[in-house]
Design a protein around this motif. Sequence first.
Motif, short mmCIF file in Angstrom:
data_model
loop_
_atom_site.label_atom_id
_atom_site.label_comp_id
_atom_site.label_asym_id
_atom_site.label_seq_id
_atom_site.Cartn_x
_atom_site.Cartn_y
_atom_site.Cartn_z
N LEU A 13 46.78 48.37 26.00
CA LEU A 13 45.46 47.88 26.40
C LEU A 13 45.43 46.36 26.35
O LEU A 13 44.97 45.70 27.31
CB LEU A 13 44.38 48.45 25.47
N VAL A 16 47.50 44.91 29.24
CA VAL A 16 46.86 45.02 30.56
C VAL A 16 45.69 44.04 30.65
O VAL A 16 45.49 43.35 31.67
CB VAL A 16 46.38 46.46 30.82
N LEU A 17 44.91 43.96 29.57
CA LEU A 17 43.77 43.02 29.58
C LEU A 17 44.25 41.58 29.68
O LEU A 17 43.71 40.77 30.44
CB LEU A 17 42.93 43.20 28.32
N GLN A 20 45.32 40.68 33.13
CA GLN A 20 44.19 40.45 34.04
C GLN A 20 43.45 39.16 33.70
O GLN A 20 43.00 38.43 34.59
CB GLN A 20 43.24 41.63 34.00
N PHE A 21 43.32 38.87 32.40
CA PHE A 21 42.68 37.62 32.00
C PHE A 21 43.46 36.42 32.53
O PHE A 21 42.89 35.46 33.05
CB PHE A 21 42.60 37.53 30.47
N LEU A 24 43.01 36.16 36.21
CA LEU A 24 41.67 35.63 36.49
C LEU A 24 41.62 34.13 36.21
O LEU A 24 41.08 33.34 37.00
CB LEU A 24 40.67 36.36 35.60
N ALA A 25 42.22 33.76 35.10
CA ALA A 25 42.19 32.35 34.71
C ALA A 25 42.97 31.47 35.68
O ALA A 25 42.65 30.30 35.86
CB ALA A 25 42.75 32.18 33.30
N GLN A 27 43.11 32.09 38.90
CA GLN A 27 42.34 32.00 40.14
C GLN A 27 41.08 31.15 40.00
O GLN A 27 40.73 30.39 40.89
CB GLN A 27 41.88 33.39 40.58
N VAL A 28 40.38 31.31 38.86
CA VAL A 28 39.06 30.71 38.74
C VAL A 28 39.17 29.22 38.50
O VAL A 28 40.00 28.76 37.72
CB VAL A 28 38.29 31.35 37.56
N ARG A 30 36.84 26.07 37.26
CA ARG A 30 35.60 25.68 36.61
C ARG A 30 35.25 24.26 37.04
O ARG A 30 36.12 23.40 37.04
CB ARG A 30 35.78 25.79 35.09
N LEU B 69 43.17 53.59 30.68
CA LEU B 69 43.04 52.14 30.90
C LEU B 69 43.72 51.70 32.20
O LEU B 69 43.23 50.81 32.91
CB LEU B 69 43.54 51.36 29.69
N PRO B 86 36.99 36.42 42.05
CA PRO B 86 38.43 36.49 41.76
C PRO B 86 38.86 37.87 41.27
O PRO B 86 38.06 38.59 40.66
CB PRO B 86 38.62 35.44 40.66
N PHE B 87 40.11 38.20 41.50
CA PHE B 87 40.64 39.49 41.05
C PHE B 87 40.62 39.56 39.52
O PHE B 87 41.02 38.60 38.85
CB PHE B 87 42.07 39.66 41.53
N GLY B 88 40.16 40.68 39.00
CA GLY B 88 40.20 40.88 37.57
C GLY B 88 38.85 41.06 36.92
O GLY B 88 38.77 41.55 35.80
N ILE B 92 39.04 44.09 34.52
CA ILE B 92 38.94 44.01 33.05
C ILE B 92 37.85 44.96 32.54
O ILE B 92 38.05 45.70 31.57
CB ILE B 92 38.65 42.56 32.61
N THR B 95 39.03 48.52 32.85
CA THR B 95 40.13 48.80 31.91
C THR B 95 39.55 49.19 30.55
O THR B 95 39.97 50.17 29.93
CB THR B 95 41.02 47.55 31.75
N TYR B 99 39.74 52.88 28.74
CA TYR B 99 40.29 53.04 27.39
C TYR B 99 39.25 53.68 26.47
O TYR B 99 39.55 54.64 25.73
CB TYR B 99 40.70 51.68 26.85
N LEU B 138 33.93 33.15 31.37
CA LEU B 138 35.19 32.78 32.03
C LEU B 138 34.95 32.06 33.35
O LEU B 138 35.65 31.13 33.70
CB LEU B 138 36.03 34.04 32.25
N MET B 139 33.94 32.54 34.09
CA MET B 139 33.73 31.97 35.42
C MET B 139 32.62 30.93 35.46
O MET B 139 32.38 30.31 36.49
CB MET B 139 33.43 33.09 36.41
#
Lengths: 377, 175
Positions: A13, A16-17, A20-21, A24-25, A27-28, A30, B69, B86-88, B92, B95, B99, B138-139
């Motif tokens: 878990l 996988v998280l 993805q984080f 995402l980080a 791509q994004v 700020r 998950l 954005p993807f994710g 997230i 997921t 789980y 995050l965004m």
Amino acid sequence: MNLFSRHKNTVILAAVLLAQFLALAVQVKRQTAEGPVRVIRLIAVTTLAPFERMMIYTGEGVRGIWTNYIYLRGVRSENDRLKDDAERMKLDRLREQEDARQARRLQALLQFKERWIDATVAAQVVGTSGTESSRLIYLDKGTADGIKPDMPVITPDGVVGKVLAVFGDHSSQVLMINDPTSGVGATLVTSRLQGIVKGTPTGEVQLNYIMGDENVLPGESLVTSGGDRVFPKGLPIATVTKVSMGRNLFLDIRLKPAVDLNRLEEVLVITSQKAREPDTAGLGPIRASDILAQHLPGVPQAPTTGPVQSPAGAAPASTAVAQPSHASTVPVQSVAQKPASPKTAPTADVAKPGTAEAGKPKVAAAPKPKAERVAPQ
Amino acid sequence: MRAMNLSYTSNEQVEVYRFSWPVSVGLPLLLVGLQAFLPVRLHFFRVFDFGLLLTIFFAVSRRSQVSGLLTGAVIGLLQDCLTHTPFGVFGIAKTLVGYGASSIGIRIDVENPGSRFLLAFFFYGIHQAVFVAIERELMGQSIHLNLGHEAGAAVANSLMAVFLFAALNRLKIRD
């Protein structure tokens, strides 16, 4: 190994998280004061910065002991010299600000162009994002039909949004005006105030950046201002439904879109816009001194006793230029192009003898920012 | 009326199911596709999150945390494909839901409509909370939850879950 197998699911878990984080980080971006920065870089910098700061502070501390306590020769004379520099720079800055303002106005007058719809493509709405957080629609037209990103999308009722991406020959993605990440330059039809129309997370539409002391009433219509360089000027966007005091001194203005964004089936994509020069035939030569004079306070004009002038549209626009104290709130081209609008017809107000408006100095009556607002982009 | 039995006793056996490949792959594609298409004609379908419901269904049926998950991640990323974010973001959120749902599926009975309703309601809340947290932290988006709307959407999704899970039960294969 034993620990891993015991917590295998949790580890997977976390993996996988984390993946993805990180994705995402990467791509994004700020928004920071220095421009957009990728979040991964922001995280890395935020993590490393305390250590770097500690090192720097230690070094600076050691240096500070030397420079601030031990080596202070010549500081007083240097301080005097720097004060002189600062005073001179203040004066330079004021002069440059004035130059910049004048340059903006001249640029606006000399290069002003309005864009008009030249060609449209009708498209069918074939899908949505499927989520409430992303207000998108998909169209059945793509590159084969000349669709490109940033093209405006409308219906006969008003603005829908703009093309965000084009996927192949027969598919494109449109960001609607009720998405929180959208933004449309808008003008309130009656008050001529300008703001930005944005969506909310709940799919509503609101007008932003209107100061709290402005008078906006429910029922007032909004049209595109053309200032965003995407939508042509004058397309209906929405109607004001609710006005309240918001945060940060701005009004919270809720809108009802001119188009029912939830029931879209066919739309028009504006594939071509043509720039058109304003009609300046009757304006006469525009001099820099005329423009500069707009900055200066004007002497109130005595009420005229002669015959009432013709309506603003028929009044020679050169009058507005020649009398800067009256024209200070409205640029020349507005007078020429919007003859029917009372807000853009200062000459009519001036010409009415016996009214409360007559003889009143317009510079004081109208707030200066309005002159900036109506200035073309 | 039969009392709702939410937790397993030591005598009851936890049933584990699997799904055929066409179902595992085709069903998410079909439902996420439907979710993107249906709101064009039926506006109220925008409220439903079929991806979330499917994640919960697969997770509680397979009762494997890893499987749950991963299913959530794949379905979430599939939904991310259709948005402009954005993807994710959905990846997230789903997921974590996958789980969590599979973890709960191991411990309690998720076969009756009542528990399915509660499960969907609970995980809809979790999903939205994670989604908002990602968007905000995050965004950097200033997103505020409309609690009334979210509660209504949670109830609608939970009701949909009861009927959808009953229909999807036919696709289960007992392990």
